[in-house]
Design an enzyme around this catalytic site. Sequence first.
Site, PDB file in Angstrom:
ATOM      1  N   ASN A   9       0.923  -1.234   0.103  1.00 35.15           N
ATOM      2  CA  ASN A   9      -0.058  -0.056   0.110  1.00 35.15           C
ATOM      3  C   ASN A   9       1.055   1.286   0.045  1.00 35.15           C
ATOM      4  O   ASN A   9       1.597   1.454   1.223  1.00 35.15           O
ATOM      5  CB  ASN A   9      -0.912  -0.371   1.225  1.00 35.15           C
ATOM      6  CG  ASN A   9      -1.647   1.232   1.333  1.00 35.15           C
ATOM      7  OD1 ASN A   9      -1.766   2.099   0.558  1.00 35.15           O
ATOM      8  ND2 ASN A   9      -2.108   1.590   2.587  1.00 35.15           N
ATOM      9  N   TRP A  10       1.082   1.750  -1.058  1.00 40.01           N
ATOM     10  CA  TRP A  10       1.928   2.963  -1.216  1.00 40.01           C
ATOM     11  C   TRP A  10       1.354   4.232  -0.890  1.00 40.01           C
ATOM     12  O   TRP A  10       2.174   5.324  -0.636  1.00 40.01           O
ATOM     13  CB  TRP A  10       2.052   3.059  -2.674  1.00 40.01           C
ATOM     14  CG  TRP A  10       3.327   2.146  -3.268  1.00 40.01           C
ATOM     15  CD1 TRP A  10       4.181   1.126  -2.525  1.00 40.01           C
ATOM     16  CD2 TRP A  10       3.708   2.112  -4.712  1.00 40.01           C
ATOM     17  NE1 TRP A  10       4.850   0.670  -3.415  1.00 40.01           N
ATOM     18  CE2 TRP A  10       4.865   1.134  -4.563  1.00 40.01           C
ATOM     19  CE3 TRP A  10       3.545   3.016  -5.727  1.00 40.01           C
ATOM     20  CZ2 TRP A  10       5.557   1.087  -5.851  1.00 40.01           C
ATOM     21  CZ3 TRP A  10       4.336   2.624  -6.857  1.00 40.01           C
ATOM     22  CH2 TRP A  10       5.181   1.598  -6.965  1.00 40.01           C
ATOM     23  N   GLU A  97      -6.955   4.948   7.240  1.00 41.86           N
ATOM     24  CA  GLU A  97      -6.681   6.228   6.810  1.00 41.86           C
ATOM     25  C   GLU A  97      -7.944   6.825   6.432  1.00 41.86           C
ATOM     26  O   GLU A  97      -8.223   8.081   6.421  1.00 41.86           O
ATOM     27  CB  GLU A  97      -5.367   6.321   6.389  1.00 41.86           C
ATOM     28  CG  GLU A  97      -4.098   6.149   6.852  1.00 41.86           C
ATOM     29  CD  GLU A  97      -2.846   5.749   6.271  1.00 41.86           C
ATOM     30  OE1 GLU A  97      -3.027   5.744   5.094  1.00 41.86           O
ATOM     31  OE2 GLU A  97      -2.160   5.219   7.106  1.00 41.86           O
ATOM     32  N   GLU A 167      -5.594  -4.877  10.610  1.00 45.53           N
ATOM     33  CA  GLU A 167      -4.617  -3.717  10.691  1.00 45.53           C
ATOM     34  C   GLU A 167      -4.928  -2.832  11.968  1.00 45.53           C
ATOM     35  O   GLU A 167      -5.799  -1.983  11.728  1.00 45.53           O
ATOM     36  CB  GLU A 167      -4.806  -2.714   9.489  1.00 45.53           C
ATOM     37  CG  GLU A 167      -4.153  -3.326   8.154  1.00 45.53           C
ATOM     38  CD  GLU A 167      -3.551  -2.235   7.214  1.00 45.53           C
ATOM     39  OE1 GLU A 167      -2.497  -2.706   6.858  1.00 45.53           O
ATOM     40  OE2 GLU A 167      -4.285  -1.198   7.015  1.00 45.53           O
ATOM     41  N   GLY A 234       2.709  -0.860   4.376  1.00 48.10           N
ATOM     42  CA  GLY A 234       2.807   0.454   3.956  1.00 48.10           C
ATOM     43  C   GLY A 234       4.279   0.966   3.775  1.00 48.10           C
ATOM     44  O   GLY A 234       4.839   0.602   2.661  1.00 48.10           O
ATOM     45  N   GLY A 235       5.003   1.621   4.950  1.00 48.15           N
ATOM     46  CA  GLY A 235       6.308   2.051   4.729  1.00 48.15           C
ATOM     47  C   GLY A 235       7.224   1.136   3.955  1.00 48.15           C
ATOM     48  O   GLY A 235       8.103   1.704   3.131  1.00 48.15           O
TER      49      GLY A 235
HETATM   50  C1  PEP Z   1      -0.887   0.139   5.893  1.00 53.10           C
HETATM   51  O1  PEP Z   1      -0.776   1.223   5.205  1.00 53.10           O
HETATM   52  O2  PEP Z   1      -1.651  -0.457   5.458  1.00 53.10           O
HETATM   53  C2  PEP Z   1       0.169  -0.171   6.673  1.00 53.10           C
HETATM   54  C3  PEP Z   1      -0.061  -1.293   7.392  1.00 53.10           C
HETATM   55  O3  PEP Z   1       1.194   0.854   6.698  1.00 53.10           O
HETATM   56  P1  PEP Z   1       2.587   0.304   7.703  1.00 53.10           P
HETATM   57  O4  PEP Z   1       3.235  -0.718   7.092  1.00 53.10           O
HETATM   58  O5  PEP Z   1       3.598   1.583   7.189  1.00 53.10           O
HETATM   59  O6  PEP Z   1       2.458   0.053   9.070  1.00 53.10           O
END
Ligand code: PEP
Length: 249
Positions: A9-10, A97, A167, A234-235
């Site tokens: 997930n960018w 988000e 999540e 994500g990151g």
């Molecule tokens: C996400 O964006 O769904 C996520 C899990 O972000 P991160 O891996 O940065 O916590």
Amino acid sequence: MRKPLMAANWKMFKTPADTTAFFSAFLPLVKDASQSEIAVCAPFIDLPAALTAAAGSNVSVGAQNLYWANEGAFTGEISGPMLKALGCTWVIVGHSERRQYFGETDETVLRRTKAAIAAGLKVILCVGEMLEEREANQTEAVLHKQFGAGVAGLTPEEFAEVVIAYEPVWAIGTGKTATPEMAADAHKTIRHLAAAAFGEAAAASLRILYGGSVKPDNVSSLMAQEEIDGALVGGASLDPASFSKIVNF
Ligand code: PEP
């Protein structure tokens, strides 16, 4: 046997040129990764570049949101048929988000999910509790509510096109990961809810991803849990080397 899905997930990162550069570095690093399915969910403007770069590879491409109408006077929105026409396979729905900053509710999650599936897309549907809810021992109650209002209204045929991403909101982008046991417990709750709504067989084949600060150094312990069927990242998905290490866990 559920094949793991490793999905990037960018969020709101990368230009089309960055996207092309990412894929030219990433694809060679994952070309032999047959143990997992791989998806990259990019910002709308990067989708053409991602689809061109990923054509013929083992990486599929998705968006991060859609609107539920097929077309119409909805300035700034993008529909399921538009994403499908472009060549997308996946779309993320109900990311925390979007729930936190853009008014997404369980009801709109359900509408978007139905529209995505009607357009021929597969859905990564996100659920998960906030920190205050975990601290108040409300995790199960939150999952019941999110599942009941956002997922249970699907038909069995629609449900078969859905992957759920658990999540915990307090673990997203914070560097705090749920322990593998905490994640597995939440996944078990979700699988029970799926069995109650859609039957044991549908629940057994449902893929449930974990998301929340997944990194190359914690992915193996998470994936060792039988209940965890992949990751939404994500990151750590923005860098080709780091996301490839997660894919090749
Ligand atoms: C996400 O964006 O769904 C996520 C899990 O972000 P991160 O891996 O940065 O916590």
